[in-house]
Design a protein around this motif. Structure first.
Motif, PDB file in Angstrom:
ATOM      1  N   UNK A 160       5.609  15.736   3.126  1.00  0.00           N
ATOM      2  CA  UNK A 160       4.500  14.788   3.207  1.00  0.00           C
ATOM      3  C   UNK A 160       4.089  14.644   4.669  1.00  0.00           C
ATOM      4  N   UNK A 161       2.832  14.936   4.953  1.00  0.00           N
ATOM      5  CA  UNK A 161       2.306  14.703   6.298  1.00  0.00           C
ATOM      6  C   UNK A 161       1.723  13.297   6.338  1.00  0.00           C
ATOM      7  N   UNK A 162       2.291  12.471   7.202  1.00  0.00           N
ATOM      8  CA  UNK A 162       1.814  11.100   7.360  1.00  0.00           C
ATOM      9  C   UNK A 162       0.944  11.052   8.621  1.00  0.00           C
ATOM     10  N   UNK A 163      -0.279  10.604   8.460  1.00  0.00           N
ATOM     11  CA  UNK A 163      -1.208  10.568   9.589  1.00  0.00           C
ATOM     12  C   UNK A 163      -1.486   9.123   9.997  1.00  0.00           C
ATOM     13  N   UNK A 164      -1.008   8.783  11.181  1.00  0.00           N
ATOM     14  CA  UNK A 164      -1.208   7.468  11.787  1.00  0.00           C
ATOM     15  C   UNK A 164      -1.603   7.740  13.235  1.00  0.00           C
ATOM     16  N   UNK A 165      -2.874   8.071  13.487  1.00  0.00           N
ATOM     17  CA  UNK A 165      -3.286   8.578  14.807  1.00  0.00           C
ATOM     18  C   UNK A 165      -2.877   7.659  15.944  1.00  0.00           C
ATOM     19  N   UNK A 166      -2.343   8.299  16.995  1.00  0.00           N
ATOM     20  CA  UNK A 166      -1.922   7.569  18.183  1.00  0.00           C
ATOM     21  C   UNK A 166      -2.942   7.804  19.290  1.00  0.00           C
ATOM     22  N   UNK A 167      -3.437   6.747  19.922  1.00  0.00           N
ATOM     23  CA  UNK A 167      -4.480   6.926  20.936  1.00  0.00           C
ATOM     24  C   UNK A 167      -4.044   7.742  22.143  1.00  0.00           C
ATOM     25  N   UNK A 168      -2.744   7.923  22.341  1.00  0.00           N
ATOM     26  CA  UNK A 168      -2.280   8.716  23.484  1.00  0.00           C
ATOM     27  C   UNK A 168      -2.302  10.221  23.226  1.00  0.00           C
ATOM     28  N   UNK A 169      -2.517  10.634  21.980  1.00  0.00           N
ATOM     29  CA  UNK A 169      -2.519  12.059  21.666  1.00  0.00           C
ATOM     30  C   UNK A 169      -3.915  12.601  21.511  1.00  0.00           C
ATOM     31  N   UNK A 170      -4.109  13.918  21.668  1.00  0.00           N
ATOM     32  CA  UNK A 170      -5.433  14.511  21.466  1.00  0.00           C
ATOM     33  C   UNK A 170      -5.861  14.353  20.003  1.00  0.00           C
ATOM     34  N   UNK A 171      -6.963  13.643  19.790  1.00  0.00           N
ATOM     35  CA  UNK A 171      -7.434  13.301  18.437  1.00  0.00           C
ATOM     36  C   UNK A 171      -6.378  12.518  17.652  1.00  0.00           C
ATOM     37  N   UNK A 172      -5.409  11.922  18.364  1.00  0.00           N
ATOM     38  CA  UNK A 172      -4.376  11.115  17.713  1.00  0.00           C
ATOM     39  C   UNK A 172      -3.106  11.867  17.388  1.00  0.00           C
ATOM     40  N   UNK A 173      -2.969  13.136  17.810  1.00  0.00           N
ATOM     41  CA  UNK A 173      -1.841  13.979  17.401  1.00  0.00           C
ATOM     42  C   UNK A 173      -0.543  13.581  18.093  1.00  0.00           C
ATOM     43  N   UNK A 174       0.560  13.711  17.345  1.00  0.00           N
ATOM     44  CA  UNK A 174       1.914  13.562  17.877  1.00  0.00           C
ATOM     45  C   UNK A 174       2.709  14.825  17.523  1.00  0.00           C
TER      46      UNK A 174
END
Length: 813
Positions: A710-724
């Motif tokens: 399961x890919x859980x997407x909770x975008x983080x403002x510090x990542x490019x486009x929210x990526x971690x």
């Protein structure tokens, strides 16, 4: 200059007339013509390695090797006297040991010869006289045996590093607890096992420039080491990281063989290559530290943690490597998943006469995560709580600061737990399956890049250059290294997204210290976030240049332009548009050559105490895992038919790559959980038991389980486009989930990794006899802890700085 020249270099250079160059030499592409002399074929290098775990070198006689036909150079430690290391605090390695060998496999001499067979025969002719020293084989022995010292800079005898950090009043927190769980666990060391062995090729040209091609994860740091050891100007060294056939942290150090072939290329004037044997790769190691852990956790009746007291004892092997950072990491991330109001960490890393340990996937964090997640499972049972519910109740909140001053951004752990609980039908099946079958749950977190560089400075951690050509193509230059995780393609996706292009229009040039801006390397799951943010910045700057020229031509404001599908158009009047290539031509006509740079520097850490540099990250990923196991009570054999795993990746840039990384982590986690270990014959000179892929056990396709991801997407403002990150974190919960599932299946605790069949069977037999149903360690070494570095927590009004330390009590502490 002859074989016994005063320079200390024992070598001879063979010049071959052009007419005698054979066809093989012409095909190498490395034939160099100078006047009437040709430097023909590439030379092969082999290294002589110590057969002793600990010894002084009394004398080396290389004369017979030098006399062998086909040998072009022989070097020893006296030719490379300057030490190096990946960390500035542990510059303790030599490319070849000058006077002291510290493990079986330590390099002593090296030969460059016409081919590998000649080089192998030559090293067999080198005679070395050793004075044998006492070997240290464990943390306990290191603590008890300060002399002979393996190194002279350790904190205490053969204890390399000692750490004592306290955040808040832990003793008072334990007193407040309704229940204290006290556990002792051991996680054995294991190695990376990449399919590709370490290999390098060096060339030194007539202009005095050295080029090294190497299977490395950190070309920037290899470049630094070469400049230091070889005493060459950095501007005359070029390091090219070749595409890696697997790294997993094992190619993050600068290695002796890289320096050796470079030195031999300089001496001979010929290209020199080396490819380590599989046995040599085992001795290079830098893999997972064996760690003994004691964790005392105080909780209330509802499972809320009141305090945690964590101790770790690391067997570091013969050299420092990343070991100081590894030690801090065993105590850093316990606070980022669940609320821990006060926290104490004591860590000790010992020097032993084994191959040096370092960073392996998850660097320093799988071991403590195993301890914490197994401890929580035991606490849940004692409190008669569901392990999933206990965790969900007490998650660390998003956008918070932990007791040890780690700043949390987004946290998708709650949703991750809910996904795997639902997918596995946890509530209906946990503690209700037939004897021999069980379910176990565990969670984890990992950094998305380290907050500080290895060498502290104010410069960016990653840089990107973009060049736009008149045909509409874009080239990305970046120093990052693709080690199979797909980072090159991520750069292309990110730039394409910003500029509205097909990723196939993006060319990517990476990992070449002559051509690309500095990136610190492929480690700590940093590349997507850090190079990605640098790429976004560069692409946005290029976009502004192109938009300005296109807006003038289309006679519209720049803010009305958008870049999509290879075109630049007015969002209000889409018919007013032009191709991206046309826009680039206009911009170049107006501005000159179109290009831009971007760079990335992480946000400053909130901690200001000594040791606060390990643990901070721009963002933290989160994982939850449920494992289903089948245990044969007659043999102790454990099989894992199914795993459900959810990973909070922030924002998935390429879902196929994310799933591949998650499931790769599951595969590696299964190996560590059930079978992988770096085992040594302690009564036979500390020689490795199984330095071979035939005997070192790792999973095959037959042992790999079914995985629901399961890919859980909770975008983080510090990542490019929210990526971690997704490359390392998913491994961490697999091991404790399997341990907890074994307990559900047969009612025994295996507090030691790997959880191999003999250990499981012994625990089952102990239970049948009415003894403690457990297999694991029973005692910790006696270590002289330093006074604590006491740091008031944020809840206590702390500012991240330590209070004045206490004095060391007489006789230790």
């Amino acid at each position: 200059m002859g074989p016994n020249s005063d320079s200390g270099g024992r070598y001879r250079v063979v010049g071959t007339p052009r007419a005698k160059v054979d066809a093989a030499a012409k095909c190498t592409g490395d034939t160099i013509f100078a006047d009437d002399v040709v430097l023909p074929r590439m030379l092969s290098c082999r290294m002589l390695r110590s057969p002793h775990p600990h010894a002084r070198i009394v004398k080396i006689d290389t004369s017979r090797a030098e006399a062998l036909d086909g040998v072009h150079a022989v070097i020893t430690g006296t030719d490379l006297p300057i030490p190096f290391g990946i960390l500035p605090v542990s510059q303790d390695e030599h490319a070849l040991a000058p006077d002291h060998v510290r493990f079986i496999g330590d390099g002593v001499a090296a030969v460059a010869a016409a081919d590998e067979d000649v080089a192998t025969n030559a090293i067999d002719l080198i005679q070395v006289e050793y004075e044998i020293l006492q070997a240290i084989g464990s943390v306990a022995q290191a603590a008890e045996t300060p002399d002979p010292a393996i190194h002279d800079y350790a904190d205490d005898g053969n204890i390399h590093k000692l750490i004592h950090l306290e955040f808040g009043d832990v003793d008072r927190g334990l007193e407040r607890a309704d229940l204290i769980q006290d556990d002792l666990l051991f996680y054995d060391g294991n190695t990376h096992l990449p399919i590709e062995q370490h290999a390098a090729v060096a060339r030194y040209d007539r202009n005095g420039r050295l080029t090294l091609w190497s299977s490395t994860q950190t070309p920037h740091y290899v470049h630094r080491a070469l400049a230091k050891v070889l005493e060459l100007p950095p501007s005359r060294i070029r390091v090219i990281a070749t595409p890696n056939g697997g790294g997993f942290g094992g190619k993050s150090d600068p290695f002796p063989h890289e320096i050796v072939v470079s030195k031999l290329a300089i001496l001979t004037g010929r290209p020199v290559k080396i490819c380590l044997t599989r046995e040599e790769v085992f001795y290079c190691h830098r893999g997972r530290h064996p760690v003994l852990m004691r964790v005392r956790t105080g909780v209330t009746q509802d499972g809320a943690i009141t305090a945690m007291d964590f101790e770790s004892y690391l067997d570091g092997g013969a050299y420092g490597s990343y070991g100081v950072a590894s030690t801090y990491y065993t105590g850093a991330l316990q606070t980022v998943t669940y609320q821990v109001p006060v926290y104490r960490f004591r860590g000790a890393r010992a020097f032993t006469n084994k191959p040096p340990c370092g960073p392996k996937r998850g660097h320093g964090t799988p071991q403590p995560r195993f301890a914490v997640e197994v401890t929580l499972d035991k606490i849940a049972e004692r409190l008669e709580l569901d392990p999933a519910e206990l965790r969900l109740r007490h998650l660390q909140p998003p956008n918070s600061v932990t007791a040890n001053y780690l700043k949390i951004g987004t946290i998708g752990l709650g949703e991750s737990i809910e996904k795997v609980v639902a997918g596995s039908d946890w509530k209906a099946r946990f503690r209700k399956l037939p004897y021999g079958t069980g379910l176990g749950l565990a969670c984890s977190s990992y950094i998305t890049g380290a907050g500080l560089p290895i060498y502290w400075n104010a410069m960016p951690h990653s840089g990107v250059q973009l060049k736009c050509d008149r045909g509409g193509g874009v080239t990305v230059f970046c120093g990052s290294t693709d080690i199979g995780q797909g980072s090159d393609s991520v750069l292309a996706y990110i730039v394409a997204e910003v500029l509205g292009l097909d990723p196939l229009e993006i060319a990517v040039v990476t990992a070449d210290t002559d051509l690309t801006p500095v990136d610190l390397g492929s480690y700590s799951s940093r590349v997507t976030l850090m190079t990605g943010q640098a790429a976004v910045q560069a692409a946005e700057r290029v976009k502004q240049l192109i938009a300005r020229a296109a807006a003038a031509k289309l006679e519209v404001p720049t803010e009305r332009l958008t870049f999509v599908q290879g075109r630049v158009f007015d969002v209000e009047q889409p018919e007013r548009s032009m191709s991206f290539a046309e826009a680039v031509v206009l911009a170049e006509s107006a501005e000159g050559t179109i290009g831009a740079v971007g760079s990335y520097m992480p946000p400053r850490s909130t901690g200001r105490y000594r040791g606060s540099g390990v643990g901070p990250s721009p963002a933290y990923s989160y994982s939850a895992c449920v494992a289903e196991v089948e245990v044969d009570p007659d043999t102790g054999m454990v099989q894992v038919p199914k795993i459900w795993i959810a990973h909070d990746v922030g924002q998935s840039i390429n879902p196929a790559l994310v799933v591949g990384q998650i499931e790769g982590g599951v595969y590696m986690g299964l190996g560590e959980a059930l079978m992988e270990e770096m085992a040594y014959r302690e009564n036979r000179n500390l020689v490795h038991k199984w330095p071979s892929m035939l005997e070192y056990k790792s999973p095959t396709t037959h042992e790999m389980c079914d995985v629901t991801t399961y890919i859980i997407e909770d975008p983080d403002p510090n990542g490019p486009f929210g990526a971690k990150e997704a490359g390392q974190g998913p491994l961490l919960p697999v091991i404790p989930a399997v341990a907890n599932a074994i307990y559900d299946a047969v009612g025994v605790r295996i507090d030691e990794v790997p959880m191999s069949a003999p250990k499981v069977l012994k625990a089952i037999q102990a239970k049948a006899k009415g003894k403690e149903p457990r297999y694991g360690p029973s005692a910790t070494p006696v270590v002289r802890w330093p006074p604590p570095t006491s740091v008031p927590t944020p809840a206590e009004g702390g500012d991240g700085r330590a209070t004045k330390p206490e004095k060391m009590p007489a006789g230790g502490g």
